[in-house]
Design a protein around this motif. Structure first.
Motif, PDB file in Angstrom:
ATOM      1  N   VAL A 246       0.837  -1.195   0.000  1.00  0.00           N
ATOM      2  CA  VAL A 246       0.000   0.000   0.000  1.00  0.00           C
ATOM      3  C   VAL A 246       0.874   1.247   0.000  1.00  0.00           C
ATOM      4  N   LEU A 247       0.694   2.092  -1.001  1.00  0.00           N
ATOM      5  CA  LEU A 247       1.464   3.325  -1.118  1.00  0.00           C
ATOM      6  C   LEU A 247       0.723   4.495  -0.492  1.00  0.00           C
ATOM      7  N   ILE A 248      -0.587   4.481  -0.611  1.00  0.00           N
ATOM      8  CA  ILE A 248      -1.416   5.506   0.009  1.00  0.00           C
ATOM      9  C   ILE A 248      -2.804   4.920   0.192  1.00  0.00           C
ATOM     10  N   ASP A 249      -3.427   5.223   1.319  1.00  0.00           N
ATOM     11  CA  ASP A 249      -4.792   4.770   1.587  1.00  0.00           C
ATOM     12  C   ASP A 249      -5.379   5.741   2.605  1.00  0.00           C
ATOM     13  N   THR A 250      -6.089   6.738   2.121  1.00  0.00           N
ATOM     14  CA  THR A 250      -6.545   7.791   3.015  1.00  0.00           C
ATOM     15  C   THR A 250      -7.929   8.289   2.638  1.00  0.00           C
ATOM     16  N   LEU A 251      -8.691   8.664   3.648  1.00  0.00           N
ATOM     17  CA  LEU A 251      -9.966   9.320   3.438  1.00  0.00           C
ATOM     18  C   LEU A 251      -9.729  10.783   3.084  1.00  0.00           C
ATOM     19  N   VAL A 252     -10.689  11.394   2.405  1.00  0.00           N
ATOM     20  CA  VAL A 252     -10.577  12.774   1.947  1.00  0.00           C
ATOM     21  C   VAL A 252     -11.850  13.520   2.326  1.00  0.00           C
ATOM     22  N   HIS A 253     -11.679  14.709   2.889  1.00  0.00           N
ATOM     23  CA  HIS A 253     -12.848  15.534   3.211  1.00  0.00           C
ATOM     24  C   HIS A 253     -13.412  16.104   1.919  1.00  0.00           C
ATOM     25  N   PRO A 254     -14.709  15.920   1.643  1.00  0.00           N
ATOM     26  CA  PRO A 254     -15.260  16.356   0.353  1.00  0.00           C
ATOM     27  C   PRO A 254     -15.407  17.860   0.203  1.00  0.00           C
ATOM     28  N   GLY A 255     -15.356  18.599   1.306  1.00  0.00           N
ATOM     29  CA  GLY A 255     -15.493  20.045   1.211  1.00  0.00           C
ATOM     30  C   GLY A 255     -16.642  20.538   2.065  1.00  0.00           C
ATOM     31  N   PRO A 256     -16.660  21.850   2.312  1.00  0.00           N
ATOM     32  CA  PRO A 256     -17.710  22.423   3.157  1.00  0.00           C
ATOM     33  C   PRO A 256     -19.100  22.172   2.589  1.00  0.00           C
ATOM     34  N   ASP A 257     -20.025  21.858   3.469  1.00  0.00           N
ATOM     35  CA  ASP A 257     -21.441  21.707   3.134  1.00  0.00           C
ATOM     36  C   ASP A 257     -21.710  20.597   2.119  1.00  0.00           C
ATOM     37  N   ILE A 258     -20.774  19.658   1.980  1.00  0.00           N
ATOM     38  CA  ILE A 258     -20.987  18.531   1.069  1.00  0.00           C
ATOM     39  C   ILE A 258     -21.115  17.259   1.899  1.00  0.00           C
ATOM     40  N   THR A 259     -22.188  16.540   1.701  1.00  0.00           N
ATOM     41  CA  THR A 259     -22.433  15.304   2.446  1.00  0.00           C
ATOM     42  C   THR A 259     -22.429  14.115   1.507  1.00  0.00           C
ATOM     43  N   ILE A 260     -22.223  12.946   2.077  1.00  0.00           N
ATOM     44  CA  ILE A 260     -22.201  11.707   1.308  1.00  0.00           C
ATOM     45  C   ILE A 260     -23.615  11.138   1.276  1.00  0.00           C
ATOM     46  N   PRO A 261     -24.190  10.969   0.113  1.00  0.00           N
ATOM     47  CA  PRO A 261     -25.545  10.405   0.037  1.00  0.00           C
ATOM     48  C   PRO A 261     -25.595   8.985   0.593  1.00  0.00           C
ATOM     49  N   ALA A 262     -26.754   8.636   1.113  1.00  0.00           N
ATOM     50  CA  ALA A 262     -26.915   7.296   1.674  1.00  0.00           C
ATOM     51  C   ALA A 262     -26.679   6.214   0.630  1.00  0.00           C
ATOM     52  N   GLY A 263     -27.070   6.481  -0.615  1.00  0.00           N
ATOM     53  CA  GLY A 263     -26.861   5.496  -1.665  1.00  0.00           C
ATOM     54  C   GLY A 263     -25.394   5.223  -1.912  1.00  0.00           C
ATOM     55  N   ALA A 264     -24.566   6.264  -1.859  1.00  0.00           N
ATOM     56  CA  ALA A 264     -23.128   6.068  -2.048  1.00  0.00           C
ATOM     57  C   ALA A 264     -22.536   5.297  -0.875  1.00  0.00           C
ATOM     58  N   THR A 265     -22.997   5.603   0.334  1.00  0.00           N
ATOM     59  CA  THR A 265     -22.501   4.892   1.518  1.00  0.00           C
ATOM     60  C   THR A 265     -22.821   3.404   1.434  1.00  0.00           C
ATOM     61  N   ARG A 266     -23.979   3.063   0.884  1.00  0.00           N
ATOM     62  CA  ARG A 266     -24.319   1.648   0.748  1.00  0.00           C
ATOM     63  C   ARG A 266     -23.367   0.928  -0.196  1.00  0.00           C
ATOM     64  N   VAL A 267     -22.762   1.661  -1.131  1.00  0.00           N
ATOM     65  CA  VAL A 267     -21.826   1.049  -2.075  1.00  0.00           C
ATOM     66  C   VAL A 267     -20.451   0.861  -1.457  1.00  0.00           C
ATOM     67  N   HIS A 268     -19.888   1.934  -0.884  1.00  0.00           N
ATOM     68  CA  HIS A 268     -18.504   1.847  -0.408  1.00  0.00           C
ATOM     69  C   HIS A 268     -18.349   1.844   1.101  1.00  0.00           C
ATOM     70  N   GLY A 269     -19.403   2.079   1.851  1.00  0.00           N
ATOM     71  CA  GLY A 269     -19.335   1.992   3.300  1.00  0.00           C
ATOM     72  C   GLY A 269     -18.734   3.191   3.998  1.00  0.00           C
ATOM     73  N   ILE A 270     -18.494   4.262   3.280  1.00  0.00           N
ATOM     74  CA  ILE A 270     -17.892   5.454   3.873  1.00  0.00           C
ATOM     75  C   ILE A 270     -19.001   6.413   4.295  1.00  0.00           C
ATOM     76  N   THR A 271     -18.949   6.882   5.540  1.00  0.00           N
ATOM     77  CA  THR A 271     -19.985   7.766   6.076  1.00  0.00           C
ATOM     78  C   THR A 271     -19.446   9.178   6.271  1.00  0.00           C
ATOM     79  N   ASN A 272     -20.371  10.095   6.523  1.00  0.00           N
ATOM     80  CA  ASN A 272     -19.977  11.485   6.774  1.00  0.00           C
ATOM     81  C   ASN A 272     -19.094  11.608   8.008  1.00  0.00           C
ATOM     82  N   SER A 273     -19.403  10.840   9.047  1.00  0.00           N
ATOM     83  CA  SER A 273     -18.606  10.919  10.267  1.00  0.00           C
ATOM     84  C   SER A 273     -17.184  10.428  10.037  1.00  0.00           C
TER      85      SER A 273
END
Length: 329
Positions: free
Chosen positions: A217-244
């Protein structure tokens, strides 16, 4: 019988190279038109040794001197039959260089020599094109290369290569050698991203890269999407990444330099990669975006494709202790 040569201006729409000083010569297509031949019959002249190239262009194309073309035009050959030969019929010059069975025997001999040297080699013949293709798998060290195999060829097969009646490394062989090169240490990596959705304005929320050589593994990191941008529930169901999970992550501007540093590729690869990755973090429309897993190989011989899908949700990830398993649908 001296054949009537075609006017090169009308036949090929290119100027005749100057005869003064060093001749620039013609490429195969131009030379065939100059002699009034189809490419197939022109190739048999080359294989027979009646017409030898004077070198190659910067792009690797064979070049033929005008004096050589004029010389072969004076050869006592059946030019009328060659010029009138139909593509669906065997060429009257098919065995100008020798019998087809002799060429097959020579190809078999080279294949056997490679196998005797421990190289996995094989040859196949296309009757429609009257062409042999010789392929071989790269050894652990990557060889032999094309030049090394050329040294094993008898003269007729060297000419057959020039005439494109023998192809060294067809698509399968080229792919095997490319893959071997990409799997060497420090040459390539595989990049994967996760985003907030499938649209061109969606944001990267995770990026990962593994070394193509050993999977490290060379890099494996979460990224903040930006102010006032949330992750839709449908996307979370695909990759498991939540807003928190991304709440305390670094923004894309802070992650991008490390992403670029993971690419072992040429400097010319990096601007295009940087453009694609920056586009994944802005809201400008992007053409040719593909809705599929966001993966791209970066390496010394690999440029990120124009349609590199870096703006869509991926489905393959290196191991990460941060991410819970996706919930069943």
């Amino acid at each position: 019988m001296q054949p009537q040569q075609m006017d090169i201006q009308a036949a090929a729409s290119v100027p005749v190279p100057s005869r003064a000083g060093t001749e620039a010569g013609f490429g195969p297509e131009q030379a065939a038109r100059y002699l009034g031949l189809h490419r197939r019959e022109f190739a048999y002249l080359v294989e027979a040794g009646l017409l030898a190239p004077i070198g190659r262009s910067s792009a690797g194309t064979l070049r033929f001197a005008l004096s050589a073309l004029d010389g072969v035009a004076a050869e006592p050959l059946d030019w009328a039959a060659a010029r009138s030969a139909e593509a669906r019929c065997p060429s009257p010059w098919r065995e100008l260089a020798g019998s087809a069975s002799e060429r097959a025997r020579l190809v078999d001999g080279v294949t056997s020599a490679l196998r005797a040297a421990g190289v996995d080699a094989w040859a196949r013949y296309s009757a429609a094109a009257d062409r042999w293709t010789l392929d071989w798998a790269p050894s652990r060290g990557g060889g032999p290369g094309r030049e090394g195999v050329v040294e094993l060829l008898p003269l007729r097969l060297v000419r057959a290569v020039d005439a494109q009646r023998l192809v060294l490394l067809g698509p399968l062989g080229q792919t095997m050698h490319w893959a071997h090169a990409m799997l060497q240490p420090g040459v390539a990596c595989v990049l994967d991203v996760e985003t907030t959705g499938l649209g061109p304005a969606d944001r990267v929320i995770e990026v990962a890269a593994v070394d193509a050589h050993d999977g490290s593994v060379l890099i494996d990191t979460l990224v903040h999407p930006g102010p006032d941008i949330t992750i839709p529930a449908g996307a979370t169901r695909v990759h498991g990444i939540t807003n928190s999970m991304v709440a305390g992550a670094r923004p894309w501007s802070a992650v991008l330099p490390k992403v670029l540093a993971t690419g072992h590729g040429r400097p010319t690869d990096r601007p295009r990669l940087q453009q694609r990755l920056r586009q994944a973090d802005d809201r400008r429309p992007r053409p040719r975006a593909r809705r599929r897993s966001g993966q791209a190989a970066l390496g010394a011989g690999v440029a990120v494709p124009d349609e590199a899908p870096l703006d869509v949700a991926g489905h393959h990830h290196p191991p990460s202790a941060r991410r819970p398993a996706p919930r069943p649908r």
